[in-house]
Write a protein that holds these residues in place. Structure first.
Motif, mmCIF file in Angstrom:
data_model
loop_
_atom_site.group_PDB
_atom_site.id
_atom_site.type_symbol
_atom_site.label_atom_id
_atom_site.label_comp_id
_atom_site.label_asym_id
_atom_site.label_seq_id
_atom_site.Cartn_x
_atom_site.Cartn_y
_atom_site.Cartn_z
ATOM 1 N N THR A 14 0.813 -1.202 0.000
ATOM 2 C CA THR A 14 0.000 0.000 0.000
ATOM 3 C C THR A 14 0.851 1.258 0.000
ATOM 4 N N GLY A 15 0.283 2.303 -0.521
ATOM 5 C CA GLY A 15 0.902 3.614 -0.483
ATOM 6 C C GLY A 15 0.212 4.526 0.516
ATOM 7 N N TYR A 16 -0.817 4.011 1.195
ATOM 8 C CA TYR A 16 -1.560 4.804 2.167
ATOM 9 C C TYR A 16 -0.743 5.013 3.426
ATOM 10 N N ALA A 17 -0.735 6.231 3.934
ATOM 11 C CA ALA A 17 -0.037 6.539 5.179
ATOM 12 C C ALA A 17 -0.881 6.160 6.393
ATOM 13 N N GLU A 18 -2.184 6.283 6.272
ATOM 14 C CA GLU A 18 -3.092 6.010 7.392
ATOM 15 C C GLU A 18 -3.581 4.567 7.342
ATOM 16 N N LEU A 19 -2.723 3.641 7.730
ATOM 17 C CA LEU A 19 -3.055 2.225 7.648
ATOM 18 C C LEU A 19 -4.176 1.831 8.609
ATOM 19 N N CYS A 20 -4.301 2.525 9.736
ATOM 20 C CA CYS A 20 -5.342 2.171 10.696
ATOM 21 C C CYS A 20 -6.728 2.331 10.087
ATOM 22 N N GLU A 21 -6.889 3.235 9.135
ATOM 23 C CA GLU A 21 -8.180 3.419 8.461
ATOM 24 C C GLU A 21 -8.584 2.188 7.660
ATOM 25 N N LEU A 22 -7.609 1.427 7.210
ATOM 26 C CA LEU A 22 -7.889 0.266 6.377
ATOM 27 C C LEU A 22 -8.120 -0.995 7.203
ATOM 28 N N GLY A 23 -7.913 -0.943 8.501
ATOM 29 C CA GLY A 23 -8.113 -2.109 9.344
ATOM 30 C C GLY A 23 -7.088 -3.192 9.102
ATOM 31 N N LEU A 24 -5.822 -2.813 8.949
ATOM 32 C CA LEU A 24 -4.779 -3.770 8.603
ATOM 33 C C LEU A 24 -3.940 -4.210 9.800
ATOM 34 N N GLU A 25 -4.338 -3.857 11.007
ATOM 35 C CA GLU A 25 -3.565 -4.248 12.177
ATOM 36 C C GLU A 25 -3.457 -5.771 12.219
ATOM 37 N N GLY A 26 -2.254 -6.259 12.496
ATOM 38 C CA GLY A 26 -2.042 -7.690 12.605
ATOM 39 C C GLY A 26 -1.716 -8.381 11.288
ATOM 40 N N TYR A 27 -1.650 -7.631 10.190
ATOM 41 C CA TYR A 27 -1.314 -8.209 8.894
ATOM 42 C C TYR A 27 0.071 -7.740 8.470
ATOM 43 N N SER A 28 0.695 -8.517 7.613
ATOM 44 C CA SER A 28 1.992 -8.151 7.060
ATOM 45 C C SER A 28 1.777 -7.046 6.017
ATOM 46 N N ILE A 29 2.565 -5.983 6.133
ATOM 47 C CA ILE A 29 2.380 -4.808 5.271
ATOM 48 C C ILE A 29 3.736 -4.369 4.727
ATOM 49 N N ILE A 30 3.751 -4.007 3.462
ATOM 50 C CA ILE A 30 4.912 -3.342 2.878
ATOM 51 C C ILE A 30 4.399 -2.063 2.221
ATOM 52 N N GLN A 31 5.039 -0.964 2.570
ATOM 53 C CA GLN A 31 4.579 0.331 2.059
ATOM 54 C C GLN A 31 5.354 0.759 0.834
#
Length: 75
Positions: free
Chosen positions: A34-51
Motif C-alpha cells: 500500500t501507499g496509504y499513510a493512514e493504515l489504521c483506516e484500512l483495518g490492517l492491524e495484525g497483517y503483514s504490510i509493505i509500504q
C-alpha cells in the motif's frame, strides 16, 4: 498459495477482504502492498504490510517470510 490484492476495492477495503479470506482460509498468508499513510483506516492491524515505494528485495523478503510462516502453520 499467497493472496495478493489491492488495499482499496469497490464496496470494501483490503482489510475487509483479508478478514473474509481468513474466515475461509485461515492458513493463507496475506501481505498488503500500500501507499496509504493512514493504515489504521484500512483495518490492517495484525497483517503483514509493505509500504510503497519499496525495493524489490524488500518485497521478496516480505513475501518469503509470509510464505515461510504459512508453511509452518500448515505443518
Amino acid at each position: 498459495p499467497l493472496a495478493q490484492q489491492t488495499a482499496k476495492l469497490p464496496g470494501m477495503n483490503g482489510g475487509e477482504l483479508a478478514r473474509a479470506v481468513r474466515v475461509r482460509h485461515p492458513e493463507l498468508p496475506v501481505v498488503f502492498v500500500t501507499g496509504y499513510a493512514e493504515l489504521c483506516e484500512l483495518g490492517l492491524e495484525g497483517y503483514s504490510i509493505i509500504q510503497k515505494p519499496f525495493r524489490e528485495e524488500q518485497l521478496a523478503n516480505k513475501l518469503h517470510l509470509a510464505l515461510s510462516e504459512g508453511s509452518l502453520a500448515d505443518g
